[in-house]
Design a protein around this motif. Structure first.
Motif, short mmCIF file in Angstrom:
data_model
loop_
_atom_site.label_atom_id
_atom_site.label_comp_id
_atom_site.label_asym_id
_atom_site.label_seq_id
_atom_site.Cartn_x
_atom_site.Cartn_y
_atom_site.Cartn_z
N LEU A 76 1.20 -41.28 23.87
CA LEU A 76 -0.26 -41.17 23.70
C LEU A 76 -0.87 -40.24 24.74
N SER A 77 -0.23 -40.12 25.91
CA SER A 77 -0.76 -39.24 26.95
C SER A 77 -0.18 -37.83 26.87
N ASN A 78 0.96 -37.63 26.19
CA ASN A 78 1.59 -36.32 26.11
C ASN A 78 2.03 -36.07 24.67
N ASP A 79 1.17 -35.41 23.91
CA ASP A 79 1.46 -35.17 22.50
C ASP A 79 1.95 -33.74 22.33
N GLN A 80 3.27 -33.54 22.25
CA GLN A 80 3.84 -32.21 22.10
C GLN A 80 3.70 -31.67 20.67
N PHE A 81 3.16 -32.47 19.79
CA PHE A 81 3.02 -32.01 18.41
C PHE A 81 1.91 -30.97 18.28
N GLY A 82 0.96 -30.99 19.18
CA GLY A 82 -0.13 -30.02 19.10
C GLY A 82 -1.09 -30.36 17.98
N ALA A 83 -2.03 -29.46 17.78
CA ALA A 83 -3.03 -29.68 16.73
C ALA A 83 -2.76 -28.71 15.59
N GLY A 84 -3.10 -29.10 14.42
CA GLY A 84 -2.91 -28.24 13.26
C GLY A 84 -1.97 -28.86 12.25
N GLN A 85 -1.44 -28.02 11.37
CA GLN A 85 -0.63 -28.52 10.28
C GLN A 85 0.83 -28.72 10.65
N TYR A 86 1.28 -28.15 11.74
CA TYR A 86 2.68 -28.31 12.09
C TYR A 86 2.83 -28.44 13.60
N PRO A 87 3.91 -29.06 14.03
CA PRO A 87 4.14 -29.21 15.47
C PRO A 87 4.29 -27.86 16.15
N THR A 88 3.88 -27.81 17.41
CA THR A 88 3.97 -26.59 18.18
C THR A 88 5.41 -26.08 18.20
N GLY A 89 5.62 -24.82 17.86
CA GLY A 89 6.95 -24.22 17.85
C GLY A 89 7.71 -24.41 16.56
N PHE A 90 7.11 -25.07 15.58
CA PHE A 90 7.78 -25.32 14.31
C PHE A 90 6.94 -24.78 13.16
N SER A 91 6.64 -23.50 13.21
CA SER A 91 5.82 -22.92 12.15
C SER A 91 6.64 -22.78 10.87
N PRO A 102 18.98 -17.00 3.13
CA PRO A 102 17.89 -16.16 2.62
C PRO A 102 17.19 -16.74 1.39
N ASN A 103 17.83 -17.67 0.71
CA ASN A 103 17.27 -18.22 -0.52
C ASN A 103 16.44 -19.48 -0.27
N PHE A 104 16.15 -19.76 1.01
CA PHE A 104 15.46 -21.00 1.35
C PHE A 104 14.25 -20.72 2.24
N SER A 105 13.23 -21.56 2.12
CA SER A 105 12.11 -21.56 3.05
C SER A 105 11.80 -23.01 3.38
N ARG A 106 11.18 -23.25 4.56
CA ARG A 106 10.87 -24.63 4.91
C ARG A 106 9.57 -24.70 5.68
N GLN A 107 8.95 -25.87 5.56
CA GLN A 107 7.70 -26.13 6.27
C GLN A 107 7.69 -27.57 6.74
N ALA A 108 7.03 -27.79 7.86
CA ALA A 108 6.88 -29.13 8.42
C ALA A 108 5.39 -29.45 8.49
N ARG A 109 5.05 -30.66 8.11
CA ARG A 109 3.66 -31.12 8.16
C ARG A 109 3.64 -32.50 8.81
N PHE A 110 2.54 -32.81 9.49
CA PHE A 110 2.43 -34.13 10.08
C PHE A 110 1.00 -34.63 10.00
N TRP A 111 0.89 -35.94 9.97
CA TRP A 111 -0.40 -36.61 9.92
C TRP A 111 -0.36 -37.76 10.91
N THR A 112 -1.48 -37.96 11.60
CA THR A 112 -1.58 -39.05 12.56
C THR A 112 -2.49 -40.13 12.00
#
Length: 157
Positions: A76-91, A102-112
């Protein structure tokens, strides 16, 4: 006595050719159906094996990203996920950006918190991998999604 050499009659040759033709055509049709070439869908044969390989790779890539995200420190004091649609460093990674895939794409999403996650100190993380699979009318896009809940760790003392 004289040795007489007897050959095949014309009827015997024609019957043998007919049997051989039917056998060769049967093998050709079986290969076509098994490869998905003449099947109405890719739910059987080599087409299904190819699709299963793509699904397996997509599941691996999704699980790999989820494990990377689970290693982040979430307190709760150190949230490395950052703000926005995906965690920091995981665009989002588009098609052709993942080395060897090459035939694949991926995305990460999170909700609190609610309504997606059960409590305010829990994050719902979803990783979706998209891939282009062969179908009856060319390539079409499919996806595999994995998700998990991550609870905040106690603050480090």
């Amino acid at each position: 006595m004289k040795n007489r050499c007897h050959g095949f009659s014309l009827v015997e040759v024609l019957v043998a050719l007919a049997v051989l033709t039917i056998a060769v055509l049967g093998v050709g049709v079986a290969i076509g159906v098994q490869s998905g070439g003449t099947a109405t869908s890719l739910s059987s044969g080599l087409g299904a094996v190819s699709r299963a390989g793509l699904l397996s790779t997509a599941a691996f890539l999704a699980q790999e990203r989820l494990e990377q995200i689970k290693r982040l420190k979430y307190t709760l004091s150190n949230d490395q996920f950052g703000a926005g649609q995906y965690p920091t460093g995981f665009s989002d990674e588009g098609f052709g950006t993942m080395t060897g895939y090459p035939n694949f794409s991926r995305q990460a999403r999170f909700w609190t918190g609610p309504p997606q996650a059960p409590a305010s100190n829990i994050k719902l993380v979803t990783v979706t991998v998209f891939f282009n699979a062969p179908g009856d009318n060319g390539l079409h896009q499919e996806s595999v999604t994995v998700s998990t809940l991550i609870a905040a760790r106690p603050p480090e003392s």
